[in-house]
Design a protein around this motif. Sequence first.
Motif, PDB file in Angstrom:
ATOM      1  N   GLN A  12       1.090  -0.951   0.502  1.00 57.27           N
ATOM      2  CA  GLN A  12       0.070   0.509  -0.237  1.00 57.27           C
ATOM      3  C   GLN A  12       0.679   1.113   0.551  1.00 57.27           C
ATOM      4  O   GLN A  12       2.062   1.564   0.318  1.00 57.27           O
ATOM      5  N   ARG A  14       0.582   4.116   1.505  1.00 58.53           N
ATOM      6  CA  ARG A  14       1.019   4.120   3.028  1.00 58.53           C
ATOM      7  C   ARG A  14       1.229   2.701   4.028  1.00 58.53           C
ATOM      8  O   ARG A  14       0.034   2.336   4.552  1.00 58.53           O
ATOM      9  N   ARG A  15       1.630   3.173   5.386  1.00 56.77           N
ATOM     10  CA  ARG A  15       1.565   1.699   5.959  1.00 56.77           C
ATOM     11  C   ARG A  15       2.308   2.203   7.612  1.00 56.77           C
ATOM     12  O   ARG A  15       2.898   3.285   7.222  1.00 56.77           O
ATOM     13  N   VAL A  16       1.522   1.782   8.382  1.00 58.42           N
ATOM     14  CA  VAL A  16       1.864   2.731  10.050  1.00 58.42           C
ATOM     15  C   VAL A  16       2.249   1.252  10.979  1.00 58.42           C
ATOM     16  O   VAL A  16       1.835   0.017  10.290  1.00 58.42           O
ATOM     17  N   SER A  35       4.446   6.903  10.437  1.00 59.12           N
ATOM     18  CA  SER A  35       3.767   6.535   8.971  1.00 59.12           C
ATOM     19  C   SER A  35       4.882   6.673   7.660  1.00 59.12           C
ATOM     20  O   SER A  35       5.615   7.450   7.186  1.00 59.12           O
ATOM     21  N   THR A  37       6.116   5.493   3.142  1.00 60.51           N
ATOM     22  CA  THR A  37       4.837   6.600   2.513  1.00 60.51           C
ATOM     23  C   THR A  37       6.044   5.508   1.450  1.00 60.51           C
ATOM     24  O   THR A  37       7.508   5.636   1.680  1.00 60.51           O
ATOM     25  N   GLU A  46       7.451   9.384   8.418  1.00 63.56           N
ATOM     26  CA  GLU A  46       6.464  11.029   9.265  1.00 63.56           C
ATOM     27  C   GLU A  46       6.013  10.283  10.852  1.00 63.56           C
ATOM     28  O   GLU A  46       5.736   9.561  11.137  1.00 63.56           O
TER      29      GLU A  46
END
Length: 399
Positions: A12, A14-16, A35, A37, A46
């Motif tokens: 994806q 964005r991953r957390v 976060s 990306t 981030e």
Amino acid sequence: MTRPAFFPLLHQPRRVLVGLMSGTSVDGIDAAVVSVTGQGEAVAAELLAFFNTPFAPQLRSRIFEAFSPEKATVRLLGALNMELGEAYAAAALHAIREAGLTPQDVDAIGSHGQTVWHEPQGDPAFTVQLGDGDVIAQRTGIPCVSDFRTADLAAGGQGAPLVPFTEFLLYRSETECVLLQNIGGIGNVTVLPAGCRAEEVSAFDTGPGNMVMDGLMARLTDGRETMDAGGRTAARGRVCAPLLEELLRHPYFRTPPPKTTGREMFGADYVDDLLARGRALGLSGEDLVATATALTAESIAAAVREYVMPRTRPARLILGGGGSYNPTLVSFVRRALEPLGIRVQTQEELGHSSDAKEAVAFALLADCTLRGVPSAMPSVTGARYPAVLGKLSFPGGVE
């Protein structure tokens, strides 16, 4: 070679992830919610939340017992492995709440664990990090990547340092050579030549960071103080130049990279010997701490002068880690490096967090692992090939 990712969701945009780190200073668990990306060298991170959980005094004392071969029984190591897993899981959950998220919002955890022994030159080479990843996964309900160092050891590397891969992703410059100097218990430097490729990055441990200063403070105050807060003790002392010169003749400083070190070389026995030398010279406690502070700064400068400058000309050095909050140490580092034409900045001066930097790194390393991306750097560790790092623990539920 890039291998298939374990989780399609990590393709994806964005991953957390949560990164967990506790260093050789044993002052607590750093937890960063990050976060992530992008892919490959275009990755960005981030910081969503950061929280430090101090170790309970009894747990911290038991960790220090584990540093001693005479006290580190199988029972102690086994119990600590599980106890620290519980502590890391609690720290991760707290940081997730601080970010305003739930565990269901987090894709994975990357946990470095607590190093109690690291012997890359052993026969066989080995390393021991405690804080079981299975416990973290079960308590949080989140997949956990842990035990990052052994894959690089198995590939013939030092198993450290590992953070340089993430520093390459986040800090490299097209126009100038940048040095990233971390001062935790041990000091380590990453060298990012201008416009470098991954295989051109180098890094190594420069020697003691806060470890010797911390050890002296604990001995001099009978354990009441475990660090030179604000560098105030060193600021009241005077550096003993003859003793400093003698300390800088330690064989480690004359060993070329790749190299790593730890408590095995600059731990309790080293501090006891330094105390004895100081007493023989009639030095005060303040003078000894000032001299140990100068040792950290001068060993950094010597490492840059001997092992970096013959290959590239650094423009600036960015300080991170707990040592960057010691203004006396920072001033010593500036004084040692400015004659080399290198300007010194801290992470905070650039709008970053010295405290969070390594925890963020292990979130990024876990992201690489789950996508099958090798993150060990042979140019840094001396390994025969780049390895995918870490072991993966799956949750079975949350108790």
